[in-house]
Each structure stands twice: as C-alpha cells, then as structure tokens.
Design a protein around this motif. Structure first.
Motif: not given
Length: 510
Positions: A247-248, A250-252, A254-255, A389, A392-393, A398-399
């Motif tokens: 998850e972490a 993926e968020q990186d 995506f950013k 995108f 999970t906002l 959400g992350h």
C-alpha cells in the motif's frame, strides 16, 4: 525560436541534424499530455497495470501468460471509444506521432492508438509496448528496430516504467539492449517489481536484492534507481503478509505519476535544452569532418580514417570549445551513421548560427523558465484523477487511515485515554504545580524517547494546546501518545487532528 534546428530546408542540409538524431519537433509535441511508457518482458503485467490504473478495459487490450501484446498501443483520451491504426495515426497533426512514419510499415502495422473516455486519460497518456522477448524467441525478427522505436518514445515521454515479474528476473539480451537504448533518460526511469504478493517475505528480499544487482550492471548511474514493490492488479493478494508495504509503495508510485502534469512544461523545456546543446555539438562535429576532407583525391580513405578517429575529434572539440563530454552523441552510433554519408557535402562552421544558439540558451530559455514558473503559480495544481488514483483517497481504505496519528479517528472515546493511567503515573512524578508540569520537567521525561529535538519540538507544539508553555495531565498524555506514534514509524500530523484533542479542550458547539 528553434528554426535553426531545421525547420528551414536550407539549414537542414547544412548539418543534417535530423538525419543523425531525432526529427524536428512539432506543435503536438508541446501540446500533448504527459506520457508514461511501460517497458518489460512479456507477462510482467504491463497491460494489467494500465487496466489497474484506468479501472476499465481499453480497446485492443489482451492479457495472458504468453506474449499477448505484440503492438505498441498508445492509450489516450477520446470522446468516442475505438482504435486508430498506425498509418492513420502518423498523419494526424494533433497527435505527437507523425515522425514515427520513418520506421516504415513493419512498425506502423504494429502501432495503434486506443481511445476511450476515462478521467485518468484527461491528464496523462500511457504507451503499452510489446513484451520483450527472451531465449529462442529473441531470434525472431520483429521487422523493425525495436530498440530504436523505444528510444524515440523515451525522448518524448515524461516517465518510463520498467516492469519486472518477481518470479522471473532474468534480463534477456533484448531487454539489456532496450535498457541501454534508454541511456541519457535515467531521470525518467522508475522500476516496478510486480506480482510481489506471490512470494514469501524472505524470498521477496532476495528477489529485490537480485534485481538491484542486475540493474546495477546495466544502468550506469551513481544513484540507486527507485524500485516500487507491489502487485498492480485487482486480484486478491495471494500472500497478504506485506500488505502495508504494498500500500505504501503504491501510494508513492501514484504520487510520482500524479506529479507529471505539474512538471510537464519544465520537462519539455529541459528536453528542448538538451536538444539544442546536442545540435550545437553536432554542428561542430560535422564542420570538423568537412574541414579535414580533401577536395579531389583520396576521399574514401580519408573518410575511413576520420570515422576511425572520431573519438579523438570529440576530444579536440571538447577542449577547444569547453563542451561537456556528456553533450556528445554516442560514438559508436555516430560512426555507424557516418558510413553512409558523403562527408564532402557537409557544410563548414557558421558562427552566426552558433551565436544564435548561445543567445537562445542564455536569454530566451531563462525568460521561458520565468514564464513557466508564473503560469504554474497562477493555475490550480493539476494532478491525475480518476481510476485507481481515486480509489484510496478518502474513507477507511485511504492510505494510513486509522493508523498512527489516525488511530481512534472513528471512536467516540478519546484514544489516548487507553494509556492515560500509565502516563498519569509518570506525570505525578514530575512535580506538577497547579495541575501542570513545566517545560523543563516535561523535557527530562520526553528526551528518554531518544527522538531528536526537532521531532520533540513538533510534538510539544501539538500537545501544548493552550500554548502556555506547560502541560496538564491530558496534554502530557497526548505528548506521550504522539511520541509512541513516531516511535512506531508513523509520520506526525502538521496539525492536531480533531479526534486527538483532549475532551476538556474541545470546543462545545453552540
């Protein structure tokens, strides 16, 4: 501004820049949305990755364990869903692909544009590529220069994502050739170790280490390439042990992708500067070769001699004109291209053209940079939206929701109250006066956490809610809770979330 690069036919003939390097830039190259190029061996999940981002099938999509994608597919936004074949695509002035016609029908028959209305594609376009072959399959000719096509795309895209399957890290000869073709674009490259949920944690560590070792032999950069670990598809995790890590990561990632529209103008400007510097060096090389050629006899022998000693010519130009070695074109490639050229038809150096380039780099580019910055500050921050995108906002998925400083966000009881009895025991050993401990006494206890003063200072600001320089029992408990949050590896909030405010400090609604 860049007419000297070759929009004028006469100047094209002067130094033949476009014959040796990339063709002229067009309006579509500047107007087009940021592009993401996906590269990887077959069955590494490139097409599934696009489907995961879009949360929607796209025209021409095929997914399977065998080599399924045998074409370059430009997935772009369009009001009507459909597929545009390559030969029609390269005559469309609104698309940035017109110069791909130089690769001929063998390539154009394997190039399509898949158009669909999707919110993600309103901000970026994605290029899916044929799976890179390995083993015996490498011997089957594609009919076009695969590495050269990828190099063409690499010059124009904003991000290159290399996908690897956690089960097969062998980097084939063709893949090595492809990665080398991406040289000079290392700043755009990101690596995804995909399908990581299918192996245990210990094996995943070994696979990650093996991947970094393999990449280190091919990608010659002093910095370590960023590798994102995860499973980018919609299937349940096979081994969920590393869910938080995935998850972490993926968020990186995506950013990183979401930042592309914001940085697109600067990226194009940066590529333009690189192109101008290369054109300047190219003019020096061509004019130097022309100067050495005899006017009548011994042309062929002299040509062979000059091509063989091109490395020495590079060094001489580097010394005479104080040019960085990194600005020169690839030596071997340049030598190969010179074989088919008539060096006697090259033009001598034209100082006025080079002065125009220097003036452009020193003045026009500086002015453009200011304008780009001004435009960025005046418009709202553009980010990629829609599809995965948005998944999970907000909400409980959400992350980081409900973790770290977010723990207890949905609970009626103050989350700090769980451990407050233990914190109270410490509080009353610190000689409180009128129900409060001084900053000096609180500091003696807080430094036992061994956190840096900068972090403890931030915790103090968050915990000292009434800003009186002292802590009561609730504020002291809150400070200790925030210390625990930080020690468990979570980030501190910039402002204290409403659910962490002590009950006695909460404003009672009128």
């Amino acid at each position: 501004m860049f007419s000297w690069l070759g929009t004028d036919d006469r100047r094209k003939k002067d130094y033949k820049f476009h014959e040796f390097h990339s063709p002229a830039l067009e309006d579509a190259d500047f107007d087009n949305k940021p592009m993401v190029l996906l590269v990887g061996q077959y069955s590494t999940g490139k097409t599934s990755f696009i489907r995961y981002l879009l949360e929607q099938d796209f025209p021409g999509m095929r997914i399977g364990p065998e080599p399924t994608t045998d074409s370059f597919i430009a997935v772009m936004h369009g009001d009507t869903e459909g597929v545009i074949p390559g030969n029609a695509l390269v005559v469309d002035p609104k698309k940035p692909f017109r110069k791909l016609n130089a690769f001929g029908n063998a390539f154009l028959n394997r190039f399509v544009c898949a158009q669909l209305s999707n919110p993600v594609l309103e901000s970026i376009s994605v290029i899916d590529t044929p799976g890179i072959l390995s083993g015996e399959k490498q011997r089957i000719s594609r009919g076009y220069d695969f590495a050269a096509v990828l190099e063409w795309f690499a010059e124009r895209v904003d991000r290159i994502i290399l996908l690897f399957d956690a089960h097969k890290l062998d980097i084939s000869d063709e893949f090595s050739e492809v990665i080398k073709a991406l040289k000079n674009h290392e700043d755009k490259i990101r690596v995804v170790l995909n399908k990581a949920d299918q192996i245990e944690t210990q094996q995943l560590m070994r696979v990650y280490g093996a991947l970094m070792w393999s990449l280190g032999k091919i990608v010659n950069t002093p910095e370590v390439i960023r590798v994102y670990i995860g499973s980018f598809w919609s299937h349940p995790l096979l081994i969920p042990d590393n869910r938080k890590l995935f998850e972490a990561e993926e968020q990186d990632l995506f950013k990183d992708i979401q930042s592309l529209p914001r940085n697109a103008a600067l990226r194009k400007l940066n590529d333009l500067i690189k192109r101008a510097r290369l054109a300047k060096v190219h003019a020096y090389i061509i004019s130097s070769l022309k100067k050495e050629m005899p006017s009548v006899f011994g042309k062929e022998n002299k040509k062979k001699e000059l091509i063989g000693s091109l490395g020495d010519i590079y060094k001489r130009i580097e010394r005479e004109h104080q040019i960085s070695p990194g600005d020169f074109p690839n030596l071997k490639k340049m030598q190969d291209q010179l074989q088919g050229q008539d060096l006697t038809k090259f033009q001598p150096l034209k100082p006025k053209l080079l002065e125009a380039v220097d003036d452009m780099l020193a003045n026009d580019i500086a002015s453009l940079m200011v304008l780009v910055r001004q435009e960025e500050t005046q418009r709202p921050n553009p980010v990629v939206k829609g599809g995965a995108f948005d998944g999970t906002l907000d909400g409980p998925f959400g992350h980081g929701y409900g973790e770290g400083a977010g723990e207890g966000i949905d609970e009626a009881e103050w989350v700090v109250a769980r451990d407050k009895p233990a914190y109270d025991e410490i509080f009353y050993t610190l000689s409180p006066v009128n129900g409060k401990v001084t900053g000096a006494n609180a500091k003696k206890e807080m430094v036992k956490s061994k956190l840096p003063n900068t972090v403890l200072g931030k915790i103090w600001k968050l915990a000292d809610i009434d800003k009186d320089g002292m802590l009561d029992d609730e504020e002291f408990a809150l400070a200790n809770h925030l210390i625990k949050v930080k020690l468990e590896g979570h980030e501190l909030p910039s402002e204290l979330p409403a659910h962490l405010v002590p009950p006695s400090k909460r404003k009672i609604p009128e």
